[in-house]
Design an enzyme around this catalytic site. Sequence first.
Site, PDB file in Angstrom:
ATOM      1  N   CYS A 110       0.685  -1.164   0.089  1.00 19.38           N
ATOM      2  CA  CYS A 110      -0.291   0.133   0.065  1.00 19.38           C
ATOM      3  C   CYS A 110       0.630   1.087  -0.588  1.00 19.38           C
ATOM      4  CB  CYS A 110      -0.735   0.371   1.600  1.00 19.38           C
ATOM      5  SG  CYS A 110      -1.732  -1.689   1.288  1.00 19.38           S
ATOM      6  N   ARG A 165       5.343  -0.516  -5.840  1.00 17.16           N
ATOM      7  CA  ARG A 165       5.420  -0.831  -4.940  1.00 17.16           C
ATOM      8  C   ARG A 165       4.239  -2.357  -4.774  1.00 17.16           C
ATOM      9  NH1 ARG A 165       6.751   2.354  -0.375  1.00 17.16           N
ATOM     10  NH2 ARG A 165       5.009   0.697   1.249  1.00 17.16           N
ATOM     11  N   TRP A 180      -2.830  -3.285  -1.088  1.00 18.02           N
ATOM     12  CA  TRP A 180      -2.718  -4.083  -1.580  1.00 18.02           C
ATOM     13  C   TRP A 180      -3.533  -4.842  -0.735  1.00 18.02           C
ATOM     14  CZ3 TRP A 180       0.609  -8.658   0.857  1.00 18.02           C
ATOM     15  CH2 TRP A 180       0.968  -9.408  -0.106  1.00 18.02           C
ATOM     16  N   ASN A 184      -1.855   1.996   5.584  1.00 24.20           N
ATOM     17  CA  ASN A 184      -0.859   0.739   5.173  1.00 24.20           C
ATOM     18  C   ASN A 184      -0.474   0.639   6.732  1.00 24.20           C
ATOM     19  OD1 ASN A 184      -0.615   2.378   2.985  1.00 24.20           O
ATOM     20  ND2 ASN A 184       1.627   2.989   2.889  1.00 24.20           N
ATOM     21  N   GLY A 185      -0.689  -1.244   6.220  1.00 24.44           N
ATOM     22  CA  GLY A 185      -0.491  -1.653   7.620  1.00 24.44           C
ATOM     23  C   GLY A 185      -1.590  -2.998   7.838  1.00 24.44           C
ATOM     24  N   GLU A 196      18.496 -17.688  -7.823  1.00 28.99           N
ATOM     25  CA  GLU A 196      18.079 -16.153  -7.816  1.00 28.99           C
ATOM     26  C   GLU A 196      17.510 -16.524  -9.348  1.00 28.99           C
ATOM     27  OE1 GLU A 196      16.919 -13.427  -6.294  1.00 28.99           O
ATOM     28  OE2 GLU A 196      17.338 -11.778  -7.855  1.00 28.99           O
ATOM     29  N   LYS A 243      13.403 -14.970 -10.503  1.00 26.79           N
ATOM     30  CA  LYS A 243      13.663 -13.814 -11.731  1.00 26.79           C
ATOM     31  C   LYS A 243      12.806 -13.968 -12.660  1.00 26.79           C
ATOM     32  CE  LYS A 243      14.803 -11.549  -9.857  1.00 26.79           C
ATOM     33  NZ  LYS A 243      15.107 -10.407  -8.345  1.00 26.79           N
ATOM     34  N   GLU A 258       8.625 -14.236 -10.931  1.00 26.10           N
ATOM     35  CA  GLU A 258       8.379 -13.191 -11.075  1.00 26.10           C
ATOM     36  C   GLU A 258       7.679 -12.811 -11.959  1.00 26.10           C
ATOM     37  OE1 GLU A 258      12.087 -11.382  -8.288  1.00 26.10           O
ATOM     38  OE2 GLU A 258       9.841 -10.409  -8.534  1.00 26.10           O
ATOM     39  N   HIS A 294      17.914 -36.317  -7.042  1.00 27.48           N
ATOM     40  CA  HIS A 294      17.478 -37.461  -5.821  1.00 27.48           C
ATOM     41  C   HIS A 294      15.964 -36.802  -5.539  1.00 27.48           C
ATOM     42  CE1 HIS A 294      21.190 -38.138  -3.933  1.00 27.48           C
ATOM     43  NE2 HIS A 294      21.657 -37.269  -4.418  1.00 27.48           N
ATOM     44  N   LYS A 329       6.425  -4.690  -3.729  1.00 32.05           N
ATOM     45  CA  LYS A 329       7.634  -3.760  -3.587  1.00 32.05           C
ATOM     46  C   LYS A 329       8.214  -4.051  -2.480  1.00 32.05           C
ATOM     47  CE  LYS A 329      12.390  -2.423  -5.416  1.00 32.05           C
ATOM     48  NZ  LYS A 329      12.674  -3.663  -6.463  1.00 32.05           N
TER      49      LYS A 329
END
Length: 614
Positions: free
Chosen positions: A2, A27, A75, A101-102, A487, A491, A494, A510, A609
């Site tokens: 948010c 964000r 969000w 926000n929160g 990583e 990438k 996402e 395995h 973000k």
Amino acid sequence: MCGIVAYTGSSQAIPFLLDGLKTLEYRGYDSAGVEVLAQDGSLAGVKCVGRVSALVEKCQTRDLRSTCGIAHTRWATHGAPTDRNAHPHTSCDGRVAIVHNGIIENYRSLREELQARGHEFRSETDSEVIAHLVEEALRGPAAGDVVEALRRATRRLEGSWAVAAISADDPGTVACARKGSPLVLAATDGGAYAASDITALAGITSHVIQLDDGQLARMDPSGAVTVYDASGSEVAKPDTLDIDWDASAATLGGYDDFMAKEIAEQPAAIERLLRGRLSDGRINLDELDLTDDEIAAIDRIYVVACGTSLHVGLLARRFIEGWARIPVVAEAASEFIYEDVLVTDHTLCVIITQSGETADTLAAARKMHAAGAKVFAITNVLGSTAARESDGVLYIQAGPEVSVCSTKAYTAQMVAATILALLLAQKNGHMATGEVARRFRELARVPDLMRVVLDRSWQAKAAAREFVHAPSALFIGRGVNSATASEGALKLKEVSYLHAEAYAAGEMKHGPIALLEPSFPVVAIVPRDSVRDKTVSNIQEVIARGATCVAVATDGDEDVASLVERVMWIPDCPENIVPMVAILHLQVLARYVALARGCDVDKPRNLAKSVTVE
Ligand code: F6R
């Protein structure tokens, strides 16, 4: 996640509020809204699901002329992304509007209590209780003072918040409060501004006021900002921060998207970070703020981070243990906070966080502080909560990272972690000065090595074709490059929504090898290093199952080239440096796969973000 912006002053509020929301788009959000004090003295607002551009269009259909307002990108946490759940939320009488926000952890009991007193709720959010609590306070002891009303309201809340509130009963004032979620303000001749993210204040001021946890602020139309503590007393000297904005940093500057721009910015970011870090053979890292004796006494290090930053942590563990011979645990913050950790007076906690606001990472740092450990932060965002709450801070100076997908922060954080490992090794005597200088010189080659890889972006672009229609992909690597594999897979998934999994190459047999079938794409990171031959054997296993192997390999390694479908070449470089160089191919690969699949690379769905909720 948010985002909040707010304004009161002598200019029209809507242009700043909408521009501010656009700046905060990176964000991650699913709905947006704005509420202003209309010319007739009532509150007027617009909100909708979707992009800020949809909100802008809606705003054009309404008379929202005003010099005071608040706005928000949401969000979703409590309640689906719908118009009703979008912020701002208003009180029953429509005379109070808030953005938040929160997370309000006790919202259920507050909601029941408020409903029992006749309040009607219009949304499923936790945030709406704040509007009703402010309304009650304004009707009672805080009559006509929205800041005092918000102070009384926040006394009832449990959880985390950054809040901005306006009321028709206190025209022109914006009240702000913070606990656990960032909020910065600006006092200017043209008005007072607030934002949850410093970037929304670029171009407005270079001098921001930072609210501390428990503090509130009054924004006045004259442009003045007054800060109060939780008891309502004025804070004489609020925390401030001077920002050296690079005006071009948050614009596309000719690139198609921020991901492309930020990938290209990596060499310059690393050069900035390395400047002045070695003199007379000694590493300069005064930011650690530990005496030589304290460093020599460190008995254990916990490296705690999330997502991409955790992948940096995995490398930090190898470098610190390998060079400084200090035991290191690298762990996801969301797990770490529930663990029974071993802390002594000599334990160091290193948190790695681009945004400096990731809730789990902050919670882990607080836990370590409470247990008596020193906390050192590696972060990008100036004045972020991580920076403010840590005993020492190393800023990676990568500049604003706007694309939700982290690229330049990843490589800069790796370099920062390497500097830390070298410093620890030098100070505790496990690495001789000559060796430190040699390793540092290797590090100083990274920007040029990166430039070579960037010039070869066409190789990743060509390799992207193998993935566009694949159902899934596997990334394998060994040693330092098992983190590169992780990583690379992160990438790809996402930004392109293609399922990808990373495995230490030797572990493939395995389990994951069962996935392989003709044309299943596998990315193997196989530089010419101490484990290259083992990884080549794993590539053979991949090829024997008919899968399509794409390799990241060292220039001239024709043996690898003859085995695999395609190669993304990296210049010959020392083993510890490879992760900082090879990852650029995988970032470019992910971007091209995403573009070919029609994805918005800068704003992937469902992602934020900065993840400010645990
Ligand atoms: C992935 C990504 C995330 C972040 C994670 C931690 O591209 O950006 O995985 O790395 O959310 O964020 P910070 O580093 O801000 O704590």
